[in-house]
Design a protein around this motif. Structure first.
Motif, short mmCIF file in Angstrom:
data_model
loop_
_atom_site.label_atom_id
_atom_site.label_comp_id
_atom_site.label_asym_id
_atom_site.label_seq_id
_atom_site.Cartn_x
_atom_site.Cartn_y
_atom_site.Cartn_z
N VAL A 1 0.83 -0.99 -0.11
CA VAL A 1 -0.04 0.11 0.06
C VAL A 1 0.79 1.19 -0.01
CG1 VAL A 1 -1.74 1.45 1.38
CG2 VAL A 1 -1.99 -1.20 1.09
N GLN A 2 1.97 1.24 1.00
CA GLN A 2 2.89 2.48 0.84
C GLN A 2 3.29 2.80 -0.50
OE1 GLN A 2 5.40 1.40 4.37
NE2 GLN A 2 4.17 2.38 5.62
N GLY A 3 3.89 1.72 -1.31
CA GLY A 3 4.42 1.70 -2.31
C GLY A 3 3.20 2.28 -3.41
N MET A 4 2.17 1.97 -3.41
CA MET A 4 0.85 2.30 -4.26
C MET A 4 0.64 3.67 -4.21
SD MET A 4 -1.29 -1.26 -4.00
CE MET A 4 -2.85 -0.64 -4.49
N LEU A 5 0.79 4.33 -2.75
CA LEU A 5 0.53 5.86 -2.33
C LEU A 5 1.49 6.49 -3.09
CD1 LEU A 5 -0.26 5.27 1.28
CD2 LEU A 5 -1.83 5.67 -0.52
N GLY A 6 2.47 6.12 -3.26
CA GLY A 6 3.36 7.11 -4.06
C GLY A 6 3.15 7.46 -5.46
N ARG A 7 2.09 6.77 -5.94
CA ARG A 7 1.62 7.14 -7.18
C ARG A 7 0.18 7.88 -7.22
NH1 ARG A 7 1.99 0.95 -10.00
NH2 ARG A 7 1.18 2.06 -11.92
N LEU A 8 -0.03 8.42 -6.13
CA LEU A 8 -1.31 9.15 -5.94
C LEU A 8 -0.56 10.71 -5.91
CD1 LEU A 8 -3.31 7.39 -3.08
CD2 LEU A 8 -3.58 7.21 -5.68
N ASP A 9 -1.44 11.80 -6.07
CA ASP A 9 -0.74 13.00 -5.76
C ASP A 9 -0.89 13.43 -4.40
OD1 ASP A 9 -4.12 14.31 -7.11
OD2 ASP A 9 -3.33 14.35 -5.04
N ASP A 10 -0.24 14.64 -3.94
CA ASP A 10 -0.14 14.88 -2.63
C ASP A 10 -1.31 14.96 -1.83
OD1 ASP A 10 2.71 15.24 -3.18
OD2 ASP A 10 2.50 17.22 -3.36
N ARG A 11 -2.47 15.60 -2.28
CA ARG A 11 -3.51 15.64 -1.60
C ARG A 11 -4.37 14.31 -1.45
NH1 ARG A 11 -8.31 20.21 -2.62
NH2 ARG A 11 -8.31 19.31 -4.62
N GLU B 1 -17.89 16.78 1.93
CA GLU B 1 -18.13 16.32 0.70
C GLU B 1 -16.99 15.93 -0.45
OE1 GLU B 1 -20.45 14.27 -0.22
OE2 GLU B 1 -20.18 14.08 -2.32
N ARG B 2 -16.32 17.08 -0.29
CA ARG B 2 -15.11 17.27 -1.38
C ARG B 2 -14.11 16.25 -0.98
NH1 ARG B 2 -13.52 17.03 -6.20
NH2 ARG B 2 -11.40 18.14 -6.48
N VAL B 3 -13.74 16.24 0.38
CA VAL B 3 -12.81 15.07 1.10
C VAL B 3 -13.23 13.70 0.67
CG1 VAL B 3 -11.93 14.03 2.86
CG2 VAL B 3 -12.28 16.49 2.71
N ARG B 4 -14.61 13.58 0.61
CA ARG B 4 -15.21 12.12 0.52
C ARG B 4 -14.87 11.91 -1.17
NH1 ARG B 4 -18.93 9.77 -2.22
NH2 ARG B 4 -19.55 11.68 -2.81
N GLN B 5 -14.94 12.77 -2.16
CA GLN B 5 -14.92 12.73 -3.56
C GLN B 5 -13.25 12.33 -3.73
OE1 GLN B 5 -16.32 16.26 -5.01
NE2 GLN B 5 -18.37 15.79 -4.83
N ILE B 6 -12.50 13.03 -2.96
CA ILE B 6 -10.99 12.79 -3.32
C ILE B 6 -10.67 11.40 -2.94
CG2 ILE B 6 -8.78 13.69 -2.93
CD1 ILE B 6 -10.13 16.48 -2.64
N GLU B 7 -11.30 10.93 -1.63
CA GLU B 7 -10.78 9.72 -1.16
C GLU B 7 -11.35 8.66 -2.23
OE1 GLU B 7 -12.01 6.86 2.69
OE2 GLU B 7 -13.00 8.79 2.35
N SER B 8 -12.73 8.89 -2.82
CA SER B 8 -13.11 7.90 -3.59
C SER B 8 -12.22 7.88 -4.86
CB SER B 8 -14.76 8.35 -4.05
OG SER B 8 -15.22 7.42 -4.89
N ARG B 9 -11.92 8.96 -5.51
CA ARG B 9 -11.17 9.02 -6.65
C ARG B 9 -9.79 8.17 -6.36
NH1 ARG B 9 -9.76 14.69 -8.24
NH2 ARG B 9 -8.09 14.50 -6.49
N ALA B 10 -8.99 8.44 -5.12
CA ALA B 10 -7.96 7.68 -5.00
C ALA B 10 -7.91 6.16 -4.53
CB ALA B 10 -7.33 8.41 -3.40
N GLN B 11 -9.13 5.94 -4.07
CA GLN B 11 -9.51 4.48 -3.94
C GLN B 11 -9.74 3.58 -5.38
OE1 GLN B 11 -13.04 4.28 -1.43
NE2 GLN B 11 -12.01 4.19 0.60
N GLU B 12 -10.19 4.51 -6.19
CA GLU B 12 -10.39 3.88 -7.46
C GLU B 12 -8.87 3.75 -8.17
OE1 GLU B 12 -12.89 2.49 -8.82
OE2 GLU B 12 -11.93 2.04 -10.72
N LYS B 13 -8.19 4.70 -8.02
CA LYS B 13 -6.84 4.53 -8.52
C LYS B 13 -6.10 3.23 -8.04
CE LYS B 13 -5.88 9.42 -9.81
NZ LYS B 13 -4.83 10.66 -9.48
N LEU B 14 -6.17 3.23 -6.60
CA LEU B 14 -5.43 2.08 -5.89
C LEU B 14 -5.92 0.97 -6.51
CD1 LEU B 14 -5.23 3.69 -2.29
CD2 LEU B 14 -3.56 3.36 -4.00
N ARG B 15 -7.34 0.71 -6.62
CA ARG B 15 -8.05 -0.52 -7.24
C ARG B 15 -7.48 -0.98 -8.69
NH1 ARG B 15 -12.94 1.95 -5.78
NH2 ARG B 15 -13.52 1.12 -3.32
N ARG B 16 -7.24 0.14 -9.38
CA ARG B 16 -6.69 -0.29 -10.51
C ARG B 16 -5.11 -0.66 -10.65
NH1 ARG B 16 -9.29 4.75 -12.36
NH2 ARG B 16 -7.19 5.77 -12.54
#
Length: 557
Positions: free
Chosen positions: A489-499, A530-545
C-alpha cells in the motif's frame, strides 16, 4: 531534439505518409497538422480516425475505436510536424510566411538558445528547412506568435532575464539552504519555488545552486550522492518499485538520479533472472536459423483436418476436474510441435542469459529474455492442460480406502509438470506414455510412504483430535502478511498526488498517524466534507486499478 511519441498511432501514420505520400501532399499535411494542433484541447479525448482525416484528408474504410487524450495528441502532433518536415527538406525561401531560426528567436526575445529549445519541449512547433544547403530547425512566424500568446508569462520571464548580481546569487543560496533544511525537497522542486518568487527561470536557479555546490563541496546544499548503495538499500529500491513506487519518487528518496535508479533496478532484475533455473532439451535444429520460422509457427491442425472428438467426463467428478475433459487431446504432430517450440524458446532465452552482464544490463535485453521465458511458459501450460485428465485417470486407479483422491491428483500434477520438463520429444515417443510412467512411479513411492507414516503415528483418537483442531490464525503468518500488505500500500500511495495521498493516510491511519473523519480532514485542508469524500473515492479507484495491474489482493480498498 529527440523525444519519443506517447502513442504509436501518430508515429505509424507519419512513417506511412513518408513512404507513400508525395512531397506536395506532405507539405499540405504539415499545414493541416499545425492547424489541427491549434484546435486540440488537452482535457478532451479524440478518436484517431478524426485525427487521421484532419491530417491526410482521407477517411478510413472501417471505423476505429482507438482514442487518444488531448495532451498526448498535442505532444505527438508536434513531433509529427518536425519528423515529416525533415523528410520534405523545404527550402526556407519557399515557405509561405517568414521563418525564424533558433538564433533569431533567441535575439528577438533576449533568451538563450537553450531556453528556445526548452520552449520546443513545452509546445513551440518547429519544422526543418533547408538553409544554405543545410537542414536547420526553424519556426513559422505564426507558430511562434501562437506559442507566445499561450505562454505569455513564461516568455516575459525569460525576456526579463539578465546576469545575476552577487546579491541575487546570495539570496538564491540563502533561500535554497533554508528550504532544503525545512522541506527536505529535491533540487528541481526548490529551484521551481525560488524561480516563482524571484521571477527567474528554474534552469537559472538550478544551475546557480549546482555551481555553488561544485565550488563549495564542504558547504553544499545538495551534497552529491555518489557513494555506492549498500545491499539492503538496493533491495529496498527494487521492492518498492515492484510494489508501485515510481522511479521519480525513488530518486528523490535516495538522493539519486533517475538513471542511477534504473541501473539498480536493471542490475537486480538481471541477478534475479539469472538465479532462476532454466532447463531445456536441446535439438540440433535449434542452431539452424532457417528452422526458426517453422518452429515458432502456429500449432498444426490434425492430419485428417477434423477437430478432436470431445470426451465425456466420468460421472462423480467435481466441476474443476470435469472441466479438464473439455480440453482436446493433442495429436502426435501437435505434441511434437509444442515440445519443440517450448524448448526452442528456452534455448533462445538461455543464449541471451549467457551474454547478460548484470552490471551492464539494459531494459530491452531483460524484456526480451522475459518475453521468451513467458512464451515458453505459455506453451508449457498448454501441454500440461492437454494432459491433466491423464493424472485423473491414473489417480482413480490408485485411490484406496486410506488415500485421498484429491491429494493423489495434486501429487500427480507435480509429476506431470516435471515430466514436461524432462521429456525429449526427438526420440519419437508419445508423451502420454512417458508421463504415465513418471506418475505411476511417483505413486509407487509416495503411497506406501504415506500409509507407513499414518500407521506409525496412529493414536486411536483421530476423531477427537480432528474435532478439537485449532482453527486460529497463526500470529506470525498474519503479521508477515500484514507487513507485506502495508509495504504494498505504501508503494502504491507514491503513485497518488499529494492531496490524495494525505487523505488516504489520514483516513486509514497509515504510517502511525491517527485516523481522521471526513469532517476533520475537511477543516484541516480547508475544503468541504463532501469534497474530501470525493477525493478519497477517486484515490481508492486509482489504488484498485493499480492493485489489479500488480495482481494484489487489498481487501481494505
Amino acid at each position: 531534439m529527440s523525444q519519443p511519441y506517447r502513442h504509436p498511432a501518430l508515429r505509424q501514420l507519419m512513417e506511412q505518409q513518408t513512404r507513400s505520400a508525395t512531397r506536395e501532399r506532405r507539405l499540405e499535411q504539415l499545414d493541416r497538422a499545425e492547424r489541427l494542433l491549434a484546435e486540440i484541447e488537452g482535457g478532451k479525448v479524440y478518436p484517431f480516425e478524426f485525427l487521421c482525416y484532419r491530417i491526410t484528408g482521407y477517411r478510413a474504410d472501417s471505423s476505429s475505436l482507438l482514442t487518444i487524450s488531448g495532451r498526448d495528441v498535442r505532444h505527438d502532433l508536434r513531433l509529427y510536424v518536425e519528423d515529416l518536415s525533415r523528410t520534405v527538406g523545404q527550402p526556407v525561401d519557399e515557405a509561405t510566411e517568414p521563418v525564424l531560426t533558433v538564433e533569431d528567436v533567441s535575439r528577438r526575445y533576449r533568451v538563450s538558445t537553450r531556453t528556445v529549445n526548452r520552449w520546443r519541449r513545452q509546445g513551440l512547433v518547429a519544422r526543418h528547412f533547408r538553409v544554405e544547403g543545410r537542414i536547420k530547425v526553424g519556426f513559422l512566424e505564426s507558430s511562434l506568435d501562437r506559442f507566445v500568446s499561450e505562454h505569455r508569462e513564461q516568455v516575459d520571464r525569460g525576456t526579463r532575464f539578465s546576469q545575476l548580481s552577487d546579491a541575487e546569487r546570495d539570496e538564491i543560496i540563502r533561500r535554497a539552504r533554508r528550504m532544503a533544511a525545512v522541506r527536505q525537497a529535491s533540487l528541481a522542486e526548490i529551484a521551481r519555488r525560488i524561480a516563482r518568487k524571484m521571477s527567474r527561470s528554474p534552469e537559472t536557479i538550478r544551475m546557480t545552486l549546482k555551481t555553488y555546490d561544485r565550488e563549495h563541496p564542504d558547504r553544499a546544499i545538495f551534497p552529491s550522492s555518489t557513494g555506492p548503495l549498500d545491499t539492503e538499500a538496493r533491495a529496498q529500491i527494487y521492492r518498492k518499485f515492484r510494489t508501485g513506487t515510481s522511479v521519480e519518487v525513488l530518486a528523490k528518496q535516495y538522493g539519486r538520479t533517475r538513471s542511477s535508479i534504473y541501473r539498480v533496478l536493471n542490475e537486480l532484475r538481471a541477478e534475479r533472472l539469472l538465479e532462476t533455473k532454466l532447463e531445456y532439451m536441446h535439438n540440433e535444429s535449434f542452431d539452424d536459423p532457417k528452422a526458426a520460422a517453422e518452429i515458432l509457427a502456429e500449432m498444426p491442425v490434425p492430419a485428417d483436418g477434423k477437430a478432436p472428438r470431445k470426451v465425456k467426463a466420468p460421472k462423480g467428478l467435481p466441476p474443476y476436474l470435469a472441466s479438464l475433459y473439455e480440453v482436446p487431446l493433442l495429436s502426435r504432430e501437435q505434441e511434437a510441435h509444442l515440445f519443440r517450440k517450448m524448448n526452442f524458446l528456452k534455448y533462445k532465452a538461455h543464449l541471451r542469459r549467457e551474454k547478460l552482464d548484470p552490471h551492464k544490463a539494459k531494459t530491452a535485453e531483460l524484456d526480451e529474455i522475459d518475453r521468451l521465458q513467458d512464451e515458453a511458459l505459455a506453451v508449457k501450460n498448454q501441454i500440461i492442460r492437454a494432459n491433466l485428465r491423464l493424472v485423473v485417470s491414473i489417480a482413480k486407479r490408485h485411490v484406496g480406502p486410506s488415500n485421498n483422491f484429491f491429494e493423489l491428483v495434486s501429487d500427480g500434477n507435480m509429476s506431470l509438470i516435471r515430466a514436461v520438463e524432462k521429456f525429449d520429444y526427438a526420440r519419437g515417443n508419445k508423451f502420454s506414455t512417458y508421463a504415465s510412467w513418471a506418475i505411476m512411479k511417483n505413486f509407487a513411492r509416495t503411497i506406501p510412504e504415506e500409509n507407513y507414516r499414518r500407521d506409525r503415528f496412529v493414536t486411536g483418537h483421530e476423531e477427537m483430535f480432528e474435532s478439537a483442531a485449532d482453527g486460529r490464525i497463526d500470529e506470525h503468518e498474519y503479521e508477515v502478511a500484514h507487513r507485506r500488505n502495508v509495504e504494498a500500500v505504501q508503494g502504491m500511495l507514491g503513485r497518488l498526488d499529494d492531496r490524495e495521498r494525505r487523505i488516504m493516510i489520514s483516513r486509514y491511519g497509515l504510517d502511525g498517524t491517527r485516523e481522521m473523519t471526513l469532517e476533520q480532514l475537511g477543516r484541516e485542508l480547508g475544503i468541504t466534507k463532501e469534497r474530501v469524500r470525493q477525493i478519497e473515492s477517486r484515490a481508492q479507484e486509482k489504488l484498485r486499478r493499480i492493485a489489479v495491474e500488480e495482481r494484489m489482493e487489498l481487501p481494505m480498498f
